[in-house]
Design a protein around this motif. Structure first.
Motif, PDB file in Angstrom:
ATOM      1  N   LEU A 118       0.822  -1.207   0.000  1.00 25.27           N
ATOM      2  CA  LEU A 118       0.000   0.000   0.000  1.00 25.27           C
ATOM      3  C   LEU A 118       0.863   1.266   0.000  1.00 25.27           C
ATOM      4  O   LEU A 118       0.679   2.140  -0.858  1.00 25.27           O
ATOM      5  N   THR A 119       1.794   1.372   0.946  1.00 22.56           N
ATOM      6  CA  THR A 119       2.650   2.557   0.972  1.00 22.56           C
ATOM      7  C   THR A 119       3.501   2.650  -0.286  1.00 22.56           C
ATOM      8  O   THR A 119       3.675   3.732  -0.867  1.00 22.56           O
ATOM      9  N   SER A 120       4.026   1.526  -0.732  1.00 19.03           N
ATOM     10  CA  SER A 120       4.854   1.522  -1.939  1.00 19.03           C
ATOM     11  C   SER A 120       4.079   1.991  -3.178  1.00 19.03           C
ATOM     12  O   SER A 120       4.569   2.862  -3.912  1.00 19.03           O
ATOM     13  N   PRO A 121       2.869   1.483  -3.463  1.00 21.78           N
ATOM     14  CA  PRO A 121       2.090   2.043  -4.579  1.00 21.78           C
ATOM     15  C   PRO A 121       1.838   3.544  -4.432  1.00 21.78           C
ATOM     16  O   PRO A 121       1.855   4.277  -5.424  1.00 21.78           O
ATOM     17  N   PHE A 122       1.602   4.004  -3.209  1.00 15.72           N
ATOM     18  CA  PHE A 122       1.440   5.434  -2.968  1.00 15.72           C
ATOM     19  C   PHE A 122       2.693   6.195  -3.391  1.00 15.72           C
ATOM     20  O   PHE A 122       2.618   7.216  -4.093  1.00 15.72           O
ATOM     21  N   LEU A 123       3.866   5.717  -2.979  1.00 19.11           N
ATOM     22  CA  LEU A 123       5.114   6.413  -3.297  1.00 19.11           C
ATOM     23  C   LEU A 123       5.380   6.436  -4.805  1.00 19.11           C
ATOM     24  O   LEU A 123       5.789   7.466  -5.358  1.00 19.11           O
ATOM     25  N   VAL A 124       5.151   5.312  -5.469  1.00 13.76           N
ATOM     26  CA  VAL A 124       5.393   5.232  -6.914  1.00 13.76           C
ATOM     27  C   VAL A 124       4.430   6.143  -7.664  1.00 13.76           C
ATOM     28  O   VAL A 124       4.817   6.845  -8.608  1.00 13.76           O
ATOM     29  N   THR A 125       3.177   6.153  -7.246  1.00 15.11           N
ATOM     30  CA  THR A 125       2.173   6.986  -7.910  1.00 15.11           C
ATOM     31  C   THR A 125       2.428   8.462  -7.646  1.00 15.11           C
ATOM     32  O   THR A 125       2.293   9.299  -8.552  1.00 15.11           O
ATOM     33  N   ARG A 126       2.800   8.803  -6.433  1.00 16.50           N
ATOM     34  CA  ARG A 126       3.071  10.211  -6.106  1.00 16.50           C
ATOM     35  C   ARG A 126       4.210  10.756  -6.961  1.00 16.50           C
ATOM     36  O   ARG A 126       4.125  11.881  -7.485  1.00 16.50           O
ATOM     37  N   LYS A 127       5.262   9.966  -7.136  1.00 11.18           N
ATOM     38  CA  LYS A 127       6.387  10.414  -7.951  1.00 11.18           C
ATOM     39  C   LYS A 127       5.987  10.529  -9.418  1.00 11.18           C
ATOM     40  O   LYS A 127       6.441  11.445 -10.131  1.00 11.18           O
ATOM     41  N   PHE A 128       5.142   9.636  -9.888  1.00  7.95           N
ATOM     42  CA  PHE A 128       4.616   9.696 -11.251  1.00  7.95           C
ATOM     43  C   PHE A 128       3.877  11.011 -11.488  1.00  7.95           C
ATOM     44  O   PHE A 128       4.099  11.715 -12.475  1.00  7.95           O
ATOM     45  N   LEU A 129       3.011  11.369 -10.554  1.00 12.15           N
ATOM     46  CA  LEU A 129       2.242  12.606 -10.679  1.00 12.15           C
ATOM     47  C   LEU A 129       3.153  13.822 -10.624  1.00 12.15           C
ATOM     48  O   LEU A 129       2.957  14.798 -11.372  1.00 12.15           O
ATOM     49  N   GLY A 130       4.141  13.772  -9.740  1.00  9.44           N
ATOM     50  CA  GLY A 130       5.078  14.881  -9.653  1.00  9.44           C
ATOM     51  C   GLY A 130       5.853  15.075 -10.943  1.00  9.44           C
ATOM     52  O   GLY A 130       6.089  16.210 -11.376  1.00  9.44           O
ATOM     53  N   GLY A 131       6.240  13.971 -11.581  1.00  8.08           N
ATOM     54  CA  GLY A 131       6.942  14.057 -12.852  1.00  8.08           C
ATOM     55  C   GLY A 131       6.086  14.664 -13.948  1.00  8.08           C
ATOM     56  O   GLY A 131       6.571  15.460 -14.765  1.00  8.08           O
ATOM     57  N   LEU A 132       4.803  14.313 -13.953  1.00  9.58           N
ATOM     58  CA  LEU A 132       3.895  14.897 -14.942  1.00  9.58           C
ATOM     59  C   LEU A 132       3.735  16.399 -14.721  1.00  9.58           C
ATOM     60  O   LEU A 132       3.690  17.176 -15.668  1.00  9.58           O
ATOM     61  N   ARG A 133       3.665  16.779 -13.469  1.00  4.64           N
ATOM     62  CA  ARG A 133       3.443  18.188 -13.156  1.00  4.64           C
ATOM     63  C   ARG A 133       4.635  19.052 -13.560  1.00  4.64           C
ATOM     64  O   ARG A 133       4.470  20.210 -13.971  1.00  4.64           O
ATOM     65  N   THR A 134       5.838  18.485 -13.477  1.00 11.33           N
ATOM     66  CA  THR A 134       7.027  19.264 -13.817  1.00 11.33           C
ATOM     67  C   THR A 134       7.408  19.159 -15.288  1.00 11.33           C
ATOM     68  O   THR A 134       8.280  19.904 -15.750  1.00 11.33           O
ATOM     69  N   ALA A 135       6.764  18.256 -16.028  1.00 14.64           N
ATOM     70  CA  ALA A 135       7.084  18.095 -17.457  1.00 14.64           C
ATOM     71  C   ALA A 135       6.327  19.127 -18.276  1.00 14.64           C
ATOM     72  O   ALA A 135       5.472  18.813 -19.102  1.00 14.64           O
ATOM     73  N   GLN A 136       6.620  20.377 -18.032  1.00 15.28           N
ATOM     74  CA  GLN A 136       5.917  21.469 -18.687  1.00 15.28           C
ATOM     75  C   GLN A 136       6.540  21.784 -20.040  1.00 15.28           C
ATOM     76  O   GLN A 136       7.744  21.786 -20.198  1.00 15.28           O
ATOM     77  N   GLY A 137       5.676  22.064 -21.011  1.00 22.01           N
ATOM     78  CA  GLY A 137       6.146  22.529 -22.316  1.00 22.01           C
ATOM     79  C   GLY A 137       6.745  21.424 -23.155  1.00 22.01           C
ATOM     80  O   GLY A 137       7.117  20.362 -22.665  1.00 22.01           O
ATOM     81  N   MET A 176      -7.620  -0.936  -4.381  1.00 19.63           N
ATOM     82  CA  MET A 176      -8.724  -1.130  -5.329  1.00 19.63           C
ATOM     83  C   MET A 176      -9.830  -0.094  -5.174  1.00 19.63           C
ATOM     84  O   MET A 176     -10.560   0.176  -6.135  1.00 19.63           O
ATOM     85  N   TYR A 177      -9.984   0.470  -3.988  1.00 20.45           N
ATOM     86  CA  TYR A 177     -11.122   1.351  -3.738  1.00 20.45           C
ATOM     87  C   TYR A 177     -10.702   2.757  -3.294  1.00 20.45           C
ATOM     88  O   TYR A 177     -10.776   3.710  -4.063  1.00 20.45           O
ATOM     89  N   GLY A 178     -10.254   2.900  -2.065  1.00 18.03           N
ATOM     90  CA  GLY A 178      -9.989   4.239  -1.542  1.00 18.03           C
ATOM     91  C   GLY A 178      -8.976   5.022  -2.338  1.00 18.03           C
ATOM     92  O   GLY A 178      -9.164   6.218  -2.618  1.00 18.03           O
ATOM     93  N   LEU A 179      -7.873   4.383  -2.732  1.00 18.50           N
ATOM     94  CA  LEU A 179      -6.807   5.094  -3.437  1.00 18.50           C
ATOM     95  C   LEU A 179      -7.224   5.512  -4.850  1.00 18.50           C
ATOM     96  O   LEU A 179      -7.164   6.702  -5.190  1.00 18.50           O
ATOM     97  N   PRO A 180      -7.675   4.601  -5.721  1.00 17.81           N
ATOM     98  CA  PRO A 180      -8.033   5.037  -7.079  1.00 17.81           C
ATOM     99  C   PRO A 180      -9.261   5.934  -7.141  1.00 17.81           C
ATOM    100  O   PRO A 180      -9.316   6.848  -7.971  1.00 17.81           O
ATOM    101  N   LEU A 181     -10.228   5.717  -6.268  1.00 19.85           N
ATOM    102  CA  LEU A 181     -11.430   6.553  -6.296  1.00 19.85           C
ATOM    103  C   LEU A 181     -11.136   7.976  -5.854  1.00 19.85           C
ATOM    104  O   LEU A 181     -11.812   8.921  -6.272  1.00 19.85           O
ATOM    105  N   SER A 182     -10.119   8.143  -5.011  1.00 19.68           N
ATOM    106  CA  SER A 182      -9.681   9.489  -4.635  1.00 19.68           C
ATOM    107  C   SER A 182      -8.802  10.098  -5.725  1.00 19.68           C
ATOM    108  O   SER A 182      -8.961  11.267  -6.102  1.00 19.68           O
ATOM    109  N   LEU A 183      -7.900   9.284  -6.247  1.00 18.96           N
ATOM    110  CA  LEU A 183      -6.937   9.785  -7.218  1.00 18.96           C
ATOM    111  C   LEU A 183      -7.590  10.215  -8.528  1.00 18.96           C
ATOM    112  O   LEU A 183      -7.124  11.152  -9.174  1.00 18.96           O
TER     113      LEU A 183
END
Length: 277
Positions: A118-137, A176-183
């Motif tokens: 659970l924590t590991s998927p959170f960490l991998v997903t958080r870094k993925f989102l951060g990379g998208l946010r900084t990939a500007q232009g 399966m539920y709380g994490l993806p439905l929030s994300l």
């Protein structure tokens, strides 16, 4: 049908499991550029690269997915290699401990499962989102955001529970539920067409369960509530992940869970001969 993965950067975690390597192979076949993450065993990825007609589209990266530094290095290596950020993330990794009753489960076991599953998927997903946010232009950053998709691989354990693996079932339920439905409601703030889904496999023919599948009594109990009356192949899971990750055929689908378990309706908890009225 073209699923729209040509030159799209896909990251699949959890190699060398059978489902993971099947996912990597399928995305390669669909034209994607694939980063396959492994922790200790690179051999399946090396073998696939040696036999696939497009070996340059596959990058193998070692990373410990409970370490923030290691995850950061994984994304940096992958993005530098393919000259573009990851657009499709498949969270396929998990750790399954031997069965033990909750009453006998020590805190260390429980905490390790939550950390790994659970924590590991959170960490991998958080870094993925951060990379998208900084990939500007630039065209690559814009194209990545148009294709953005996260697919979590859950389990029927998270749907029906699993006796003697309550830790694993609890972690998978969250994935399966709380994490993806929030994300799904957050990801569009970074990538307006970003989508989040989950696939929940049931019994699947992998090396980990090969021994169990030799027991006809266990197989009979496993299939008792499945109308399709068969155990899934790894490719059954891979196909569903690819369909859900595709911006072409699933571009208006988000926050959904697809159970790939032959129509399973639950667990067979008692043998007919042991039942009393």
């Amino acid at each position: 049908m073209d699923l729209g993965f040509d030159d799209v950067h896909v990251l699949v975690t959890g190699i060398p499991c059978a489902s993971g390597i099947e996912l990597v192979k399928l995305f390669l076949d669909l034209g994607a550029q694939v980063t396959g993450q492994y922790n200790t065993n690179a051999e399946p990825l090396t073998t696939l690269a040696a036999s696939h007609p497009k070996p340059k589209n596959l990058l193998s990266v070692q990373a410990s997915l409970t370490s923030e530094d290691s995850i950061a290095s994984l994304y940096a290596t992958a993005s530098e290699h393919f000259k573009k950020p990851v657009a499709v993330l498949v969270i396929n990794h998990a750790k399954v401990h031997p069965p033990v009753a909750l009453v006998d489960m020590d805190l260390g076991r429980w905490e390790d499962t939550i950390k790994q599953d659970l924590t590991s998927p959170f960490l991998v997903t958080r870094k993925f989102l951060g990379g998208l946010r900084t990939a500007q232009g630039g065209p690559e950053g814009d194209r990545a955001r148009d294709k953005v998709s996260v697919v979590f691989v859950g389990s029927t354990a998270g749907l029906f529970g699993e006796a003697f693996r309550a830790d694993y079932a609890a972690a998978k339920s969250a994935v399966m539920y709380g994490l993806p439905l929030s994300l799904k409601n957050e990801i569009v703030k970074i990538a307006p067409r970003g989508r989040v889904k989950c696939v929940a496999p049931g019994w699947t023919k992998t090396p980990r369960v090969a021994g169990s599948l030799q027991d006809p009594n266990l197989v009979g109990r496993a299939l008792a509530t499945m109308p399709l009356n068969k155990v899934a192949e790894p490719k059954d899971i891979a196909y569903q992940v690819a369909i859900l990750a595709s911006s072409v055929v699933s571009g208006h689908v988000t926050g959904q869970l697809v159970v790939v378990a032959g129509g399973m309706e639950g667990r067979l908890l008692s043998n007919p001969g042991n039942m009393t009225i």
